[in-house]
Design a protein around this motif. Structure first.
Motif, PDB file in Angstrom:
ATOM      1  N   HIS A  35       5.393  -0.112  -7.717  1.00 42.48           N
ATOM      2  CA  HIS A  35       4.263   0.316  -6.961  1.00 42.48           C
ATOM      3  C   HIS A  35       4.735   0.609  -5.250  1.00 42.48           C
ATOM      4  CE1 HIS A  35       2.333  -1.278 -10.709  1.00 42.48           C
ATOM      5  NE2 HIS A  35       1.609  -0.235 -10.408  1.00 42.48           N
ATOM      6  N   VAL A  36       5.567  -0.355  -4.929  1.00 40.58           N
ATOM      7  CA  VAL A  36       5.938  -0.251  -3.669  1.00 40.58           C
ATOM      8  C   VAL A  36       6.839   1.063  -3.236  1.00 40.58           C
ATOM      9  CG1 VAL A  36       7.687  -1.317  -1.893  1.00 40.58           C
ATOM     10  CG2 VAL A  36       6.149  -2.751  -3.112  1.00 40.58           C
ATOM     11  N   SER A  37       7.696   1.312  -4.361  1.00 40.07           N
ATOM     12  CA  SER A  37       8.521   2.409  -4.196  1.00 40.07           C
ATOM     13  C   SER A  37       7.680   3.669  -4.228  1.00 40.07           C
ATOM     14  CB  SER A  37       9.524   2.585  -5.416  1.00 40.07           C
ATOM     15  OG  SER A  37      10.058   3.730  -5.359  1.00 40.07           O
ATOM     16  N   ALA A  38       6.584   3.738  -5.140  1.00 36.54           N
ATOM     17  CA  ALA A  38       5.754   5.004  -5.303  1.00 36.54           C
ATOM     18  C   ALA A  38       5.048   5.240  -3.885  1.00 36.54           C
ATOM     19  CB  ALA A  38       4.626   4.719  -6.192  1.00 36.54           C
ATOM     20  N   TRP A  39       4.302   4.113  -3.462  1.00 36.49           N
ATOM     21  CA  TRP A  39       3.630   3.924  -2.233  1.00 36.49           C
ATOM     22  C   TRP A  39       4.574   4.485  -0.971  1.00 36.49           C
ATOM     23  CZ3 TRP A  39       4.875   0.464   1.789  1.00 36.49           C
ATOM     24  CH2 TRP A  39       4.251   0.447   2.864  1.00 36.49           C
ATOM     25  N   ALA A  40       5.641   3.985  -0.900  1.00 33.63           N
ATOM     26  CA  ALA A  40       6.799   4.263   0.156  1.00 33.63           C
ATOM     27  C   ALA A  40       6.850   6.038  -0.011  1.00 33.63           C
ATOM     28  CB  ALA A  40       7.918   3.648  -0.090  1.00 33.63           C
ATOM     29  N   SER A  41       7.350   6.478  -1.113  1.00 33.51           N
ATOM     30  CA  SER A  41       7.662   7.917  -1.271  1.00 33.51           C
ATOM     31  C   SER A  41       6.353   8.754  -1.009  1.00 33.51           C
ATOM     32  CB  SER A  41       7.709   8.178  -2.862  1.00 33.51           C
ATOM     33  OG  SER A  41       8.957   7.481  -3.120  1.00 33.51           O
ATOM     34  N   ASP A  42       4.980   7.998  -1.268  1.00 32.20           N
ATOM     35  CA  ASP A  42       3.780   8.848  -1.123  1.00 32.20           C
ATOM     36  C   ASP A  42       3.644   8.969   0.505  1.00 32.20           C
ATOM     37  OD1 ASP A  42       1.102   9.382  -0.479  1.00 32.20           O
ATOM     38  OD2 ASP A  42       0.601   8.600  -2.266  1.00 32.20           O
ATOM     39  N   ASP A  51      -1.253   1.799   6.198  1.00 25.64           N
ATOM     40  CA  ASP A  51      -0.192   2.516   5.703  1.00 25.64           C
ATOM     41  C   ASP A  51       0.582   3.196   6.914  1.00 25.64           C
ATOM     42  OD1 ASP A  51      -1.100   1.933   2.746  1.00 25.64           O
ATOM     43  OD2 ASP A  51      -2.745   3.229   3.502  1.00 25.64           O
ATOM     44  N   LEU A  52      -0.218   3.723   7.594  1.00 26.82           N
ATOM     45  CA  LEU A  52       0.374   4.673   8.707  1.00 26.82           C
ATOM     46  C   LEU A  52       1.210   3.698   9.417  1.00 26.82           C
ATOM     47  CD1 LEU A  52      -0.949   7.479  10.816  1.00 26.82           C
ATOM     48  CD2 LEU A  52       0.092   5.449  12.050  1.00 26.82           C
ATOM     49  N   HIS A  53       0.939   2.648   9.798  1.00 26.20           N
ATOM     50  CA  HIS A  53       1.676   1.770  10.811  1.00 26.20           C
ATOM     51  C   HIS A  53       3.154   1.399  10.252  1.00 26.20           C
ATOM     52  CE1 HIS A  53      -2.286   0.122  13.332  1.00 26.20           C
ATOM     53  NE2 HIS A  53      -1.636   1.570  13.419  1.00 26.20           N
ATOM     54  N   GLU A  61      -3.341  -3.337  -7.303  1.00 28.17           N
ATOM     55  CA  GLU A  61      -4.767  -3.363  -7.132  1.00 28.17           C
ATOM     56  C   GLU A  61      -5.520  -2.019  -6.456  1.00 28.17           C
ATOM     57  OE1 GLU A  61      -4.901  -6.962  -4.700  1.00 28.17           O
ATOM     58  OE2 GLU A  61      -4.274  -8.209  -6.331  1.00 28.17           O
ATOM     59  N   SER A  62      -4.601  -1.402  -5.427  1.00 32.22           N
ATOM     60  CA  SER A  62      -5.145  -0.369  -5.042  1.00 32.22           C
ATOM     61  C   SER A  62      -4.067   0.660  -4.751  1.00 32.22           C
ATOM     62  CB  SER A  62      -5.782  -0.610  -3.848  1.00 32.22           C
ATOM     63  OG  SER A  62      -5.136  -1.054  -2.815  1.00 32.22           O
ATOM     64  N   LYS A  63      -4.194   2.042  -4.663  1.00 31.90           N
ATOM     65  CA  LYS A  63      -3.127   2.971  -4.084  1.00 31.90           C
ATOM     66  C   LYS A  63      -2.513   2.849  -3.089  1.00 31.90           C
ATOM     67  CE  LYS A  63      -2.074   7.997  -4.259  1.00 31.90           C
ATOM     68  NZ  LYS A  63      -2.743   9.233  -4.576  1.00 31.90           N
ATOM     69  N   TYR A  64      -3.093   2.338  -1.866  1.00 31.96           N
ATOM     70  CA  TYR A  64      -2.935   1.930  -0.540  1.00 31.96           C
ATOM     71  C   TYR A  64      -3.023   0.617  -0.203  1.00 31.96           C
ATOM     72  CZ  TYR A  64      -2.408   7.033  -0.468  1.00 31.96           C
ATOM     73  OH  TYR A  64      -2.224   8.331  -0.720  1.00 31.96           O
ATOM     74  N   LEU A  65      -2.411   0.214   0.863  1.00 32.02           N
ATOM     75  CA  LEU A  65      -2.787  -1.247   1.315  1.00 32.02           C
ATOM     76  C   LEU A  65      -4.159  -1.661   1.591  1.00 32.02           C
ATOM     77  CD1 LEU A  65       0.726  -1.870   3.450  1.00 32.02           C
ATOM     78  CD2 LEU A  65      -0.014  -2.712   1.159  1.00 32.02           C
TER      79      LEU A  65
END
Length: 214
Positions: A191-198, A167-169, A154-158
């Motif tokens: 999506h989780v994988s891409a977010w984590a890598s980012d 995200d930072l936390h 739904e969105s690039k970040y949480l």
């Protein structure tokens, strides 16, 4: 007024606070606390820094804070005009961000930190990993990451379309677990994988993580 952080390299809570300071491009003094020597349990530390005997402790002039998530929130708000904007000003967006900071603290961190303890830290201390506990918490992680996967479609970040404290936390515990077999659970969810890598590749976090090799 000078900024100071009393903390320990490798401490997830210390690293969480440092990540916020680096995202804000702030100069600060890092004051190492030797946990092995129990400096954090000394009468002086308990009386003047944190009565619970934990790191980090943050100082800004006459203000002294402990609890890493309280520190990051203060840094994000007090230095809103510096570096990366880590909070939303819009009330609705801010509320969504707060939801996901709560999810991190109450659901993600306890689960992933337990896995990190069993898989990463116990062997470092010459202790035996309890595979039954690992299996139990891997099972708990699966539905949690399913929720993350849905959110990140739904969105690039949480917290929305920009990187925030939500995200930072996650960064300290995420960093530790991605070097283990548990990484496969993240990789299985695109999506989780891409977010984590980012977020793990952000310059501020890379700077924090590099402290482990110094």
């Amino acid at each position: 007024m000078a900024l100071k952080v009393h903390g320990t390299v490798g401490s997830p809570a210390t690293f969480r606070a440092l990540a916020a300071l680096y995202e804000k491009d702030l100069d600060f003094e890092f004051i190492p606390v030797n946990l092995s020597a129990k400096e954090h349990k000394s009468p002086q530390f308990l009386a003047h820094n944190n009565p619970f005997g934990q790191v980090p402790v943050f100082e800004h002039g006459d203000l002294k804070l402990f609890e890493s998530r309280a520190i990051t929130k203060y840094v994000a708000e007090a230095f809103a005009d510096k570096g990366t904007s880590l909070i939303h000003k819009d009330p609705k967006k801010s509320a969504i961000q707060t939801v996901w900071t709560e999810v991190e603290a109450q659901k993600f961190d306890p689960t992933v930190a337990k896995l990190g303890w069993e898989i990463v830290l116990k062997p470092m201390f010459g202790m035996t990993t309890d595979e039954a506990v690992v299996a139990e918490f891997e099972k708990k992680l699966e539905p949690l990451l399913d929720v993350y996967e849905k959110r990140l479609t739904e969105s690039k970040y949480l917290g929305g379309d920009s990187f925030t404290l939500a995200d930072l936390h996650h960064l300290p515990t995420l960093q530790g677990i991605m070097g283990t077999k548990v990484k496969s659970q993240f990789d299985a969810r695109p999506h989780v994988s891409a977010w984590a890598s980012d977020i793990l590749s952000r310059p501020a976090w890379v700077k924090v993580a590099s402290m482990l090799t110094k």
